[in-house]
Design an enzyme around this catalytic site. Structure first.
Site, PDB file in Angstrom:
ATOM      1  N   ALA A 227       0.779  -1.237   0.000  1.00 29.61           N
ATOM      2  CA  ALA A 227       0.000   0.000   0.000  1.00 29.61           C
ATOM      3  C   ALA A 227       0.810   1.287   0.000  1.00 29.61           C
ATOM      4  CB  ALA A 227      -0.949   0.008   1.207  1.00 29.61           C
ATOM      5  N   GLY A 228       2.061   1.265   0.440  1.00 28.64           N
ATOM      6  CA  GLY A 228       2.815   2.508   0.542  1.00 28.64           C
ATOM      7  C   GLY A 228       3.095   3.142  -0.812  1.00 28.64           C
TER       8      GLY A 228
ATOM      9  N   CYS B  80       4.211   0.207 -12.184  1.00 22.73           N
ATOM     10  CA  CYS B  80       4.512   1.480 -12.839  1.00 22.73           C
ATOM     11  C   CYS B  80       5.703   1.256 -13.758  1.00 22.73           C
ATOM     12  CB  CYS B  80       4.812   2.559 -11.816  1.00 22.73           C
ATOM     13  SG  CYS B  80       4.925   4.195 -12.587  1.00 22.73           S
TER      14      CYS B  80
END
Length: 537
Positions: A344-345, A466
């Site tokens: 989640a970070g 990403c």
């Protein structure tokens, strides 16, 4: 981008376990204080030839030179100090520069100049190094590191900004005198005057003409390492795009991205956020194309916006928002109460998922393996109604074992090379190595396998990176699916592009493909990837 265990991504270096962390730290130490391209060396004075490797020695020389009292423009000095910190300490410009601007008390105009100068120089470092090397009588690794940084700053003013030639040369020579002494200033003056004899178009034509091949030419003119150019070309072809798009993709990486906000649903409306943003920035605000919750600002400091300070809104790329929405808005049969963000970070996707979960009566577990990044997640989700989001600090690879079949929707925002966010991380392209991709492969597969075990039969998993690199995207998904099938598990790859088309105000360019890949030059977003999977057995 979400974080996991020490794996090095677009925002910070990270890896999964203590052993991996030790290997990563060792590799970072092996790179030295620079990006791996130029190590600190002695002054540019012609009589000096011995290398100076210690940061303390370089700092001592700099202090000594500054006592000479050369006049210097504060905005340019801040840019040089930011470049030095990024190079010496392995810092990130987006974290290093803002406190420097605050400490220097620059007005908005000068702060904007320093920001554009710093980011532009870092992005186009490879281009400027290729040009500078044609204007000096020695290899660049024989130049003092500070002098090389000054030359890069001067080159960007001459070729990448609307700064008059005389002003750019004069101010940069003053900066060199202040930071490196009068002897170095003479060299800087001579090199910048040689650079100014040609415009950018002429320099790019010369670099292209003298290159060995197309990849080498693009590497120097578009300022990307050769291996990254090859990887992005392979990614385009692997996703059904023509390789002729490669120059446009590389150019998009070199373009300053707009500031994008996310109006977290149920916490603030896009209309209300637009009013706050326009009041704070005094600039026009437009709705995003890829996320219904996105607002695009041409620039400014989003920290001035009240909703951002309260975490009712956040700064988040449209591609990142869309990836979270592909998971939350995909149709699901049966129970829809328990959601999991496995990595989640720092918390942007977790906050958007948490806001949607609150509207749907669901609960979200936001897991992050490192304690300090778990704190960032808590800060991101603090505006979400109490009790909706539970932030945990743990190893995401254990959820499939410890909580098998518990969750209805799972997001795996996997640690990756970050090649999809190079426009936002200008220094990252000079730090990444091909080995980073292969080193992360095992972790990515373990996390995806864990997510597929943690989701119930009929539940959904979104695997997100990403990066468009084929080794981090489709190959990971197909490999994990095959492995599970051999063990008797069933997984179906759904059409993420269809979900994205229903969600996005303007469909992404690659929405016709089941596994969704976004592109900076086509979608105006980071190069995010998403595969949507359903557990069938």
């Amino acid at each position: 981008m979400a974080g996991y265990g020490g794996a090095r991504r677009g925002q910070a270096g990270r890896r999964s376990q203590a052993g991996a962390q030790r290997r990563g730290q060792g590799r970072e130490r092996g790179k030295g204080n620079d990006s791996g391209r130029h190590n600190p060396v002695p002054s540019a004075s012609k009589g000096t030839r011995n290398r100076t490797r210690g940061e303390g020695q370089e700092a001592a020389r700099t202090r000594s030179r500054r006592r000479q009292g050369a006049a210097v423009d504060t905005a340019r000095l801040v840019s040089l100090e930011a470049l030095t910190t990024v190079r010496q300490d392995g810092g990130f410009a987006n974290l290093v520069l803002p406190p420097m601007l605050d400490a220097a008390r620059l007005d908005r105009r000068d702060a904007g100049f320093a920001t554009a100068l710093t980011y532009g120089t870092l992005r186009l470092q490879g281009r400027y190094d290729a040009i500078i090397s044609r204007c000096v009588d020695r290899p660049l690794d024989r130049l003092d590191a500070v002098v090389l940084d000054v030359l890069r700053l001067g080159a960007h003013q001459l070729l990448g900004m609307r700064v008059a030639t005389h002003g750019a040369v004069s101010a940069t020579v003053d900066l060199a005198t202040h930071a490196a002494g009068r002897g170095a200033a003479g060299l800087v003056n001579a090199v910048l005057r040689r650079i100014s004899e040609k415009d950018l178009h002429q320099w790019l034509a010369e670099l292209t003409e003298q290159a060995e091949d197309e990849v080498t030419a693009l590497s120097s003119t578009q300022s990307h390492p050769v291996w990254v150019v090859k990887a992005l070309r392979q990614a385009l072809v692997g996703n059904g795009r023509p390789q002729e798009e490669l120059p446009a993709l590389l150019e998009a990486d070199n373009t300053e991205p707009a500031v994008v906000l996310c109006a977290r649903p149920g916490l603030i409306s896009p209309e209300h956020l637009a009013k706050e943003a326009q009041t704070a920035s005094h600039q026009p605000v437009r709705a995003g194309d890829r996320s219904p919750y996105a607002l695009v600002l041409p620039g400014g400091d989003p920290g001035r916006i009240p909703a951002v300070r309260s975490s009712a809104a956040g700064v988040e790329d449209e591609g990142s928002q869309l990836m979270a929405l592909v998971l939350s808005e995909a149709p699901l049969e049966g129970r829809d109460e328990r959601w999991l963000d496995l990595c989640a970070g720092p918390g942007g996707k977790a906050a958007l998922l948490g806001a949607r979960a609150a509207q749907r009566g669901a609960r979200l577990v936001a897991n992050e393996v490192t304690a300090h990044r778990a704190q960032l997640v808590r800060a991101s989700v603090r505006a979400v109604p109490e009790g909706v989001v539970e932030v945990r600090c743990g190893d995401g690879r254990l959820y499939g074992q410890d909580e098998a079949g518990r969750y209805d929707r799972v997001l795996v925002d996997a640690p990756c090379s970050g090649l999809g966010s190079l426009r936002r991380r200008p220094e990252a392209r000079w730090r990444r190595q091909p080995s980073d991709v292969t080193e992360l492969a095992g972790l990515q597969r373990e996390l995806l396998a864990s997510a597929l075990a943690a989701v119930r039969v009929g539940g959904l998993v979104a695997y997100v990176t990403c990066s468009p690199h084929v080794l981090e995207t489709e190959l990971v998904v197909r490999d994990v699916v095959r492995r599970l099938e051999r063990k008797g598990g069933g997984t179906e790859v759904l059409h993420a592009g269809d979900v994205a088309t229903r969600v996005a105000p303007v469909p992404p360019a690659g929405a016709d493909r089941p596994m969704l890949q976004l592109w900076p030059h086509l979608d105006g977003t980071d190069a995010m990837f998403c595969a949507l999977l359903r557990r069938t057995a």
